[in-house]
Scaffold this active site. Structure first.
Site, PDB file in Angstrom:
ATOM      1  N   SER A 132       0.872  -1.189   0.000  1.00 56.78           N
ATOM      2  CA  SER A 132       0.000   0.000   0.000  1.00 56.78           C
ATOM      3  C   SER A 132       0.903   1.231   0.000  1.00 56.78           C
ATOM      4  O   SER A 132       2.086   1.132   0.376  1.00 56.78           O
ATOM      5  CB  SER A 132      -0.838   0.005   1.279  1.00 56.78           C
ATOM      6  OG  SER A 132      -1.483   1.246   1.465  1.00 56.78           O
ATOM      7  N   TYR A 145      -2.494  -0.499  10.606  1.00 55.94           N
ATOM      8  CA  TYR A 145      -2.402  -0.860   9.181  1.00 55.94           C
ATOM      9  C   TYR A 145      -1.074  -0.379   8.605  1.00 55.94           C
ATOM     10  O   TYR A 145      -0.372  -1.118   7.908  1.00 55.94           O
ATOM     11  CB  TYR A 145      -3.585  -0.226   8.437  1.00 55.94           C
ATOM     12  CG  TYR A 145      -3.655  -0.519   6.950  1.00 55.94           C
ATOM     13  CD1 TYR A 145      -4.026  -1.778   6.496  1.00 55.94           C
ATOM     14  CD2 TYR A 145      -3.387   0.473   5.999  1.00 55.94           C
ATOM     15  CE1 TYR A 145      -4.118  -2.055   5.132  1.00 55.94           C
ATOM     16  CE2 TYR A 145      -3.470   0.204   4.638  1.00 55.94           C
ATOM     17  CZ  TYR A 145      -3.844  -1.062   4.209  1.00 55.94           C
ATOM     18  OH  TYR A 145      -3.935  -1.332   2.858  1.00 55.94           O
TER      19      TYR A 145
HETATM   20  N1  LIG Z   1      -8.503  -1.137  -1.745  1.00 58.46           N
HETATM   21  C1  LIG Z   1      -7.541  -0.276  -1.572  1.00 58.46           C
HETATM   22  O1  LIG Z   1      -7.743   0.938  -1.712  1.00 58.46           O
HETATM   23  C2  LIG Z   1      -6.147  -0.733  -1.239  1.00 58.46           C
HETATM   24  C3  LIG Z   1      -5.129   0.223  -1.217  1.00 58.46           C
HETATM   25  C4  LIG Z   1      -3.837  -0.168  -0.920  1.00 58.46           C
HETATM   26  C5  LIG Z   1      -3.566  -1.478  -0.628  1.00 58.46           C
HETATM   27  N2  LIG Z   1      -4.570  -2.400  -0.640  1.00 58.46           N
HETATM   28  C6  LIG Z   1      -4.222  -3.778  -0.304  1.00 58.46           C
HETATM   29  O2  LIG Z   1      -4.575  -4.619  -1.378  1.00 58.46           O
HETATM   30  C7  LIG Z   1      -4.918  -5.915  -0.887  1.00 58.46           C
HETATM   31  C8  LIG Z   1      -6.272  -6.315  -1.447  1.00 58.46           C
HETATM   32  O3  LIG Z   1      -7.210  -5.301  -1.115  1.00 58.46           O
HETATM   33  P1  LIG Z   1      -8.686  -5.232  -1.732  1.00 58.46           P
HETATM   34  O4  LIG Z   1      -9.056  -3.808  -1.739  1.00 58.46           O
HETATM   35  O5  LIG Z   1      -8.775  -6.042  -2.965  1.00 58.46           O
HETATM   36  O6  LIG Z   1      -9.470  -5.933  -0.512  1.00 58.46           O
HETATM   37  P2  LIG Z   1     -10.860  -6.733  -0.478  1.00 58.46           P
HETATM   38  O7  LIG Z   1     -11.698  -6.336  -1.616  1.00 58.46           O
HETATM   39  O8  LIG Z   1     -11.385  -6.578   0.907  1.00 58.46           O
HETATM   40  O9  LIG Z   1     -10.363  -8.247  -0.692  1.00 58.46           O
HETATM   41  C9  LIG Z   1      -9.520  -8.830   0.271  1.00 58.46           C
HETATM   42  C10 LIG Z   1      -9.321 -10.298  -0.042  1.00 58.46           C
HETATM   43  O10 LIG Z   1      -8.507 -10.857   1.015  1.00 58.46           O
HETATM   44  C11 LIG Z   1      -9.181 -11.987   1.558  1.00 58.46           C
HETATM   45  N3  LIG Z   1      -8.889 -12.153   2.983  1.00 58.46           N
HETATM   46  C12 LIG Z   1      -9.131 -11.268   3.984  1.00 58.46           C
HETATM   47  N4  LIG Z   1      -8.787 -11.804   5.164  1.00 58.46           N
HETATM   48  C13 LIG Z   1      -8.329 -13.058   4.904  1.00 58.46           C
HETATM   49  C14 LIG Z   1      -7.854 -14.121   5.707  1.00 58.46           C
HETATM   50  N5  LIG Z   1      -7.771 -14.023   7.048  1.00 58.46           N
HETATM   51  N6  LIG Z   1      -7.462 -15.277   5.114  1.00 58.46           N
HETATM   52  C15 LIG Z   1      -7.544 -15.403   3.765  1.00 58.46           C
HETATM   53  N7  LIG Z   1      -7.987 -14.433   2.944  1.00 58.46           N
HETATM   54  C16 LIG Z   1      -8.386 -13.277   3.516  1.00 58.46           C
HETATM   55  C17 LIG Z   1     -10.662 -11.702   1.326  1.00 58.46           C
HETATM   56  O11 LIG Z   1     -11.458 -12.866   1.288  1.00 58.46           O
HETATM   57  P3  LIG Z   1     -12.234 -13.488   2.545  1.00 58.46           P
HETATM   58  O12 LIG Z   1     -12.820 -12.358   3.331  1.00 58.46           O
HETATM   59  O13 LIG Z   1     -13.236 -14.399   1.907  1.00 58.46           O
HETATM   60  O14 LIG Z   1     -11.208 -14.258   3.312  1.00 58.46           O
HETATM   61  C18 LIG Z   1     -10.619 -11.067  -0.069  1.00 58.46           C
HETATM   62  O15 LIG Z   1     -10.590 -12.081  -1.056  1.00 58.46           O
HETATM   63  C19 LIG Z   1      -4.851  -5.821   0.644  1.00 58.46           C
HETATM   64  O16 LIG Z   1      -3.605  -6.302   1.092  1.00 58.46           O
HETATM   65  C20 LIG Z   1      -4.950  -4.330   0.899  1.00 58.46           C
HETATM   66  O17 LIG Z   1      -4.336  -3.934   2.112  1.00 58.46           O
HETATM   67  C21 LIG Z   1      -5.848  -2.063  -0.945  1.00 58.46           C
END
Ligand SMILES: NC(=O)c1ccc[n+]([C@@H]2O[C@H](COP(=O)([O-])OP(=O)(O)OC[C@H]3O[C@@H](n4cnc5c(N)ncnc54)[C@H](OP(=O)(O)O)[C@@H]3O)[C@@H](O)[C@H]2O)c1
Length: 247
Positions: A132, A145
């Site tokens: 991130s 975070y």
């Molecule tokens: N969205 C943003 O703006 C943003 C910005 C910077 C970085 N990121 C990073 O990008 C990554 C993905 O983010 P996203 O926005 O795509 O998030 P998201 O839409 O919430 O998806 C997160 C994924 O991680 C899985 N997950 C969560 N907890 C888990 C666990 N304990 N075990 C296994 N799987 C788990 C979830 O599935 P389940 O709940 O079914 O397990 C889901 O498939 C993260 O690392 C996040 O910190 C996101």
């Protein structure tokens, strides 16, 4: 063969589709089986769905055991599963702190530890962590975070230095605010806490990128592919943030 954690939705689903389109067989993991099945349907090539909680060491072992039994050694690991939370430093509980470190830092470490021996043995491997911009800068109300994401970038940099001669690259992709279910949750939280409408709350997050919009999941997946495809890119934290962090 590739493994993508957090492949059920958002960035992970886009990365899985990208790798599948590039010809990789893709192991898909997250906790929700139905979400993973939807990702599998969206992929062009063979996939293996392995639901698991990635914060549980037994879950990590189960995922890599299943994909290696089916397809042999892992060529590409994308450690993407993650979550955020927001609280003032003094209101961050031990449980919240530990939850952020377990999911965003320790789980990528355990996944990495699982695949590195096979990659070193074969003299080639690609590891990409979805970190991130919070791996590079600190903002208010996201201390746990931010600590977890700074930590995972440190892990990436050290592992990259250690593994460069072995043919294994390790990099991070550092997105700004991406249009995903995680950001939808952040928008809902901002609206609830501030009394703004959802549209106003979304506009606040759009303005965090100098481009004035949210990053798309495909833009993040393209950056992951860049790290996978280029053997001289390692130890990097590639910002995909519309120019917010210039590093
Ligand atoms: N969205 C943003 O703006 C943003 C910005 C910077 C970085 N990121 C990073 O990008 C990554 C993905 O983010 P996203 O926005 O795509 O998030 P998201 O839409 O919430 O998806 C997160 C994924 O991680 C899985 N997950 C969560 N907890 C888990 C666990 N304990 N075990 C296994 N799987 C788990 C979830 O599935 P389940 O709940 O079914 O397990 C889901 O498939 C993260 O690392 C996040 O910190 C996101």
């Amino acid at each position: 063969m590739a493994v993508v954690t957090g492949a059920g939705r958002g960035i992970g689903r886009a990365v899985a589709r990208r790798l599948s389109a590039a010809g990789f067989r893709v192991g898909l993991t997250a906790r929700n089986r139905a979400d993973l099945a939807a990702t599998a349907d969206a992929c062009a090539g063979p996939t293996l769905v392995v639901p698991a909680d990635i914060t549980d060491p037994a879950g990590v072992a189960e995922v890599f055991g299943a994909v290696e039994d089916r397809w042999g050694r892992v060529d590409v690991l994308v450690a993407n599963a993650g979550a955020g939370m927001s609280a003032k430093v003094q209101e961050t509980s031990d449980e919240d702190w530990q939850r952020m470190l377990d999911l965003n830092l320790t789980a990528p470490f355990r996944c990495m530890r699982q695949v590195v021996p096979g990659m070193v043995e074969r003299g080639v491997g690609r590891i990409v962590v979805v970190a991130s911009v919070a791996a590079k800068v600190g903002e208010p109300y996201v201390a746990a975070y931010t600590a977890s994401k700074h930590g995972v970038l440190g892990l990436v940099r050290s592992a990259a230095a250690e593994l460069a001669r072995a043919g294994v690259t390790v990099s991070a992709v550092c997105p700004g605010y991406v249009d995903t279910p995680m950001t939808a949750e952040t928008i809902a939280n901002i609206a609830d806490r501030t009394g703004r409408s959802r549209d106003e709350a979304r506009a606040v997050l759009e303005r965090k990128q100098p481009t004035g919009r949210l990053v798309t999941v495909d833009e993040v997946a393209d950056a992951v592919w860049f790290c996978v495809n280029n053997p001289s890119v390692t130890g990097q934290g590639v910002d995909v943030d519309g120019g917010a962090v210039q590093s």
